[in-house]
Write a protein that holds these residues in place. Structure first.
Motif, PDB file in Angstrom:
ATOM      1  N   SER A  82       0.676  -1.397  -0.388  1.00 29.13           N
ATOM      2  CA  SER A  82       0.386  -0.505   0.423  1.00 29.13           C
ATOM      3  C   SER A  82       0.867   1.212   0.107  1.00 29.13           C
ATOM      4  N   ALA A  83       2.015   1.040  -0.604  1.00 29.03           N
ATOM      5  CA  ALA A  83       2.693   2.728  -0.195  1.00 29.03           C
ATOM      6  C   ALA A  83       3.586   2.412  -1.452  1.00 29.03           C
ATOM      7  N   GLY A  84       3.825   3.511  -2.229  1.00 26.90           N
ATOM      8  CA  GLY A  84       4.037   4.081  -3.303  1.00 26.90           C
ATOM      9  C   GLY A  84       3.768   5.262  -4.091  1.00 26.90           C
ATOM     10  N   PHE A  85       3.988   5.254  -4.772  1.00 29.37           N
ATOM     11  CA  PHE A  85       3.235   6.368  -6.427  1.00 29.37           C
ATOM     12  C   PHE A  85       2.413   6.133  -7.143  1.00 29.37           C
ATOM     13  N   ARG A  86       1.129   7.056  -7.075  1.00 26.93           N
ATOM     14  CA  ARG A  86       0.623   7.039  -8.142  1.00 26.93           C
ATOM     15  C   ARG A  86       0.040   7.698  -9.308  1.00 26.93           C
ATOM     16  N   TYR A  87      -0.109   7.800 -10.531  1.00 27.16           N
ATOM     17  CA  TYR A  87      -0.082   9.179 -11.617  1.00 27.16           C
ATOM     18  C   TYR A  87      -1.131   8.802 -12.047  1.00 27.16           C
ATOM     19  N   ALA A  88      -1.261   9.895 -12.493  1.00 25.74           N
ATOM     20  CA  ALA A  88      -2.728  10.539 -12.747  1.00 25.74           C
ATOM     21  C   ALA A  88      -2.603  12.124 -13.521  1.00 25.74           C
ATOM     22  N   GLU A  89      -2.982  11.842 -14.774  1.00 28.32           N
ATOM     23  CA  GLU A  89      -3.574  13.150 -15.549  1.00 28.32           C
ATOM     24  C   GLU A  89      -4.403  14.138 -14.777  1.00 28.32           C
ATOM     25  N   ASP A  90      -3.687  16.163 -15.218  1.00 28.87           N
ATOM     26  CA  ASP A  90      -4.716  16.614 -14.530  1.00 28.87           C
ATOM     27  C   ASP A  90      -5.990  16.217 -16.001  1.00 28.87           C
ATOM     28  N   SER A  91      -7.068  16.943 -15.146  1.00 29.78           N
ATOM     29  CA  SER A  91      -8.207  16.546 -15.686  1.00 29.78           C
ATOM     30  C   SER A  91      -8.504  17.568 -16.846  1.00 29.78           C
ATOM     31  N   ASP A  92      -8.268  18.974 -16.427  1.00 28.60           N
ATOM     32  CA  ASP A  92      -7.737  20.679 -17.418  1.00 28.60           C
ATOM     33  C   ASP A  92      -7.188  20.366 -17.904  1.00 28.60           C
ATOM     34  N   ASP A  93      -5.697  19.872 -17.654  1.00 34.76           N
ATOM     35  CA  ASP A  93      -4.854  19.792 -18.737  1.00 34.76           C
ATOM     36  C   ASP A  93      -3.513  19.021 -18.788  1.00 34.76           C
ATOM     37  N   SER A  94      -3.904  18.465 -20.142  1.00 30.96           N
ATOM     38  CA  SER A  94      -2.746  17.100 -19.887  1.00 30.96           C
ATOM     39  C   SER A  94      -1.127  17.024 -19.564  1.00 30.96           C
ATOM     40  N   ALA A  95      -0.397  18.582 -19.676  1.00 32.07           N
ATOM     41  CA  ALA A  95       0.423  18.395 -19.624  1.00 32.07           C
ATOM     42  C   ALA A  95       1.243  18.788 -17.926  1.00 32.07           C
TER      43      ALA A  95
END
Length: 188
Positions: A82-95
């Motif tokens: 249950s440790a570490g990183f998760r990543y997500a692209e911003d819903s308003d700005d894919s950059a």
């Protein structure tokens, strides 16, 4: 053939770690509220960015001193599912990419240093990935998440204003000011 024993359990044969080319949802943290509403990276997208993360963390020396390894390896360590990183692209700005770090414990004393190191690695080497900004946040499970996330917001504002992740320097180029670590200078 048995591997050497590790002070943290298991052996050095790698049998306790998933591969950098594998996406094993059961061995990484559930996305927290920092990623709500954003497009979560999974599968090959997660793997590709995390492989890059390993390289950037290696270059910048973002190491978890408790486990004596590159912090990116925490995502692969099956002892800390249950440790570490998760990543997500911003819903308003894919950059813009969001990276949420969940430490191994709610009182992890290294969280502040590690997450600032991660921010500086991703944004200081931004020419190595497709994002203009990686917004880094600490999971709400950590007892100091509010204070640490406020510090990250400040670093983000400085980066957007200056284009640099380096600590402020005096006229001779020597780092000055407090990075929030209490030492006046960041190790990253």
């Amino acid at each position: 053939m048995a591997g050497l024993s590790s002070p943290f359990g298991g052996s050095d044969t790698g049998d306790l770690y998933d591969g950098y080319d594998e996406f094993v949802p059961e061995h990484i943290p559930e996305p927290g509220s920092n990623l709500d509403g954003h497009r979560l990276l999974t599968g090959d997208e997660h793997v590709a960015f995390h492989r890059l993360t390993r390289d950037l963390f290696e270059e910048r020396g973002v190491y978890d001193m408790t486990f004596n390894y590159n912090l990116a390896r925490l995502n692969l360590d099956t002892r800390h599912e249950s440790a570490g990183f998760r990543y997500a692209e911003d819903s308003d700005d894919s950059a813009v990419l969001w990276a949420e770090f969940t430490p191994t414990t709610a009182f992890c004393p290294q969280s502040h240093t590690l997450i600032i190191g991660a921010f500086r690695a991703w944004n200081g080497l931004s020419d190595r990935h497709e994002y203009d900004l990686v917004r880094v946040r600490l999971s709400e499970m950590h007892h100091q998440h509010e204070t640490i996330n406020e510090r990250l917001e400040g670093l983000e504002a400085e980066f957007l204003e200056t284009g640099s992740v380096a600590p402020p320097s005096d006229t001779d180029g020597e780092p000055v000011g407090d990075d929030g670590l209490g030492s006046g200078q960041s190790p990253f």
